[in-house]
Design an enzyme around this catalytic site. Structure first.
Site, PDB file in Angstrom:
ATOM      1  N   ASP A   1      50.062   6.532  14.865  1.00  0.00           N
ATOM      2  CA  ASP A   1      49.079   7.371  14.155  1.00  0.00           C
ATOM      3  C   ASP A   1      49.428   7.291  12.663  1.00  0.00           C
ATOM      4  O   ASP A   1      50.458   6.736  12.287  1.00  0.00           O
ATOM      5  CB  ASP A   1      49.161   8.820  14.643  1.00  0.00           C
ATOM      6  CG  ASP A   1      48.231   9.743  13.873  1.00  0.00           C
ATOM      7  OD1 ASP A   1      47.045   9.394  13.715  1.00  0.00           O
ATOM      8  OD2 ASP A   1      48.677  10.803  13.400  1.00  0.00           O
ATOM      9  N   SER A   2      48.585   7.912  11.839  1.00  0.00           N
ATOM     10  CA  SER A   2      48.838   7.914  10.400  1.00  0.00           C
ATOM     11  C   SER A   2      49.833   9.013  10.025  1.00  0.00           C
ATOM     12  O   SER A   2      49.610   9.738   9.081  1.00  0.00           O
ATOM     13  CB  SER A   2      47.527   8.177   9.669  1.00  0.00           C
ATOM     14  OG  SER A   2      47.094   9.487  10.002  1.00  0.00           O
TER      15      SER A   2
ATOM     16  N   CYS B   1      45.273   8.350  17.636  1.00  0.00           N
ATOM     17  CA  CYS B   1      44.509   8.704  16.445  1.00  0.00           C
ATOM     18  C   CYS B   1      43.025   8.519  16.760  1.00  0.00           C
ATOM     19  O   CYS B   1      42.613   7.430  17.174  1.00  0.00           O
ATOM     20  CB  CYS B   1      44.934   7.766  15.319  1.00  0.00           C
ATOM     21  SG  CYS B   1      43.880   7.846  13.872  1.00  0.00           S
ATOM     22  N   ASN B   2      42.262   9.581  16.592  1.00  0.00           N
ATOM     23  CA  ASN B   2      40.813   9.503  16.871  1.00  0.00           C
ATOM     24  C   ASN B   2      40.111   8.556  15.909  1.00  0.00           C
ATOM     25  O   ASN B   2      39.191   7.839  16.290  1.00  0.00           O
ATOM     26  CB  ASN B   2      40.180  10.887  16.744  1.00  0.00           C
ATOM     27  CG  ASN B   2      40.682  11.855  17.793  1.00  0.00           C
ATOM     28  OD1 ASN B   2      40.055  12.050  18.811  1.00  0.00           O
ATOM     29  ND2 ASN B   2      41.842  12.448  17.560  1.00  0.00           N
TER      30      ASN B   2
ATOM     31  N   CYS C   1      41.035  15.351  15.835  1.00  0.00           N
ATOM     32  CA  CYS C   1      42.004  14.585  15.036  1.00  0.00           C
ATOM     33  C   CYS C   1      43.359  15.050  15.544  1.00  0.00           C
ATOM     34  O   CYS C   1      43.577  16.262  15.730  1.00  0.00           O
ATOM     35  CB  CYS C   1      41.843  14.918  13.552  1.00  0.00           C
ATOM     36  SG  CYS C   1      43.233  14.379  12.525  1.00  0.00           S
TER      37      CYS C   1
HETATM   38  N1  DGL Z   1      45.411  11.789  13.170  1.00  0.00           N
HETATM   39  C1  DGL Z   1      44.318  10.973  12.921  1.00  0.00           C
HETATM   40  C2  DGL Z   1      43.113  11.236  13.799  1.00  0.00           C
HETATM   41  O1  DGL Z   1      43.288  11.597  14.939  1.00  0.00           O
HETATM   42  C3  DGL Z   1      43.971  10.527  11.527  1.00  0.00           C
HETATM   43  C4  DGL Z   1      44.190  11.426  10.379  1.00  0.00           C
HETATM   44  C5  DGL Z   1      44.007  10.672   9.065  1.00  0.00           C
HETATM   45  O2  DGL Z   1      44.909   9.907   8.724  1.00  0.00           O
HETATM   46  O3  DGL Z   1      42.950  10.822   8.432  1.00  0.00           O
HETATM   47  O4  DGL Z   1      41.994  11.024  13.408  1.00  0.00           O
END
Ligand code: DGL
Length: 232
Positions: free
Chosen positions: A6-7, A69-70, A178
């Site tokens: 994930d980020s 990560c979505n 998210c």
């Molecule tokens: N945690 C991530 C998600 O589920 C991304 C958050 C991001 O880096 O913008 O979308």
């Protein structure tokens, strides 16, 4: 070995569920905080960033990759699957189906701008919504990044702004679309009390189990280790 990424810290909420369900496998978690926020990147940038992570996982012998990560799932999982046909990908999408199946009438979906605008999210609404249900798709600019930086003040300000137009909508469920958002469940409930908070982590863990049960691809004698790589 199973790779999860994930980020940043968001996907740890997903990793927790997977390890709880499947403790006897080895995991590498790649927290790509350097490139946070994913939700405000172009599809091309995202494909480059995520391909680099996949290459690193491949070198380490991962056969299954969980996109925790979505944003990366809804924007580029299809392309990653085409590019790396020797790997199994499991992604996470906003739990819109869960909200609809559980008969919630007024659901607010919180997610990054990229997830909200994605075809996949709009398909999920179209395929699951019933006539007596309302679904509000709400892009949460900057929220994942504020959570990544643990900036409590900004989180509070952003949440007030996000919910201000929905106070009179009788919201009964909020989809945390998210993987960063489960980290701020308490703060969300302070703004909108008495709602059900829904996320997809358990569904992802069950999907990993299904894939493992149906593909004999990992040695069953792994030790159950978790290695965390945080990229700053
Ligand atoms: N945690 C991530 C998600 O589920 C991304 C958050 C991001 O880096 O913008 O979308």
């Amino acid at each position: 070995m199973i790779g999860v990424f994930d980020s940043g810290i968001g996907g740890l909420t997903v990793l927790d569920e997977i390890v709880k369900l499947l403790p006897n496998y080895n995991y590498i978690y790649y927290g790509d905080s350097k490139n946070n926020p994913y939700g405000e990147k172009t599809d091309e940038e995202l494909l480059n960033i995520t391909s680099n992570i996949v290459e690193q996982f491949k070198k380490r012998g991962c056969k299954i990759i969980v996109i925790a990560c979505n944003t990366a799932t809804t924007r580029c999982m299809k392309k990653l699957k085409e590019k790396y046909q020797d790997l199994i990908f499991i992604g996470t999408v906003p739990a819109i189906k869960v909200a609809c199946d559980n008969n919630f009438k007024n659901t607010l979906v919180m997610a990054t701008p990229a997830t909200i605008e994605s075809e996949r999210t709009n398909e999920l609404v179209k395929d699951n919504i019933r006539t007596d249900q309302k679904i509000y798709l709400v892009p949460c600019f900057g929220l994942a990044n504020a959570i990544e930086r643990k900036d409590k003040k900004e989180i509070k300000t952003l949440l007030k702004e996000i919910f201000k137009d929905y106070k009179d909508k009788n919201i009964d469920s909020i989809v945390l679309g998210c993987t960063h958002y489960p980290h701020i469940k308490k703060e969300i409930l302070e703004e909108v009390p008495n709602v059900a908070l829904l996320d997809g982590s358990l569904g992802v863990a069950k999907e990993v189990k299904r894939k493992l049960d149906s593909n004999y691809i990992l040695p069953l004698n792994e030790k159950g280790k978790v290695e965390i790589l945080k990229v700053l």
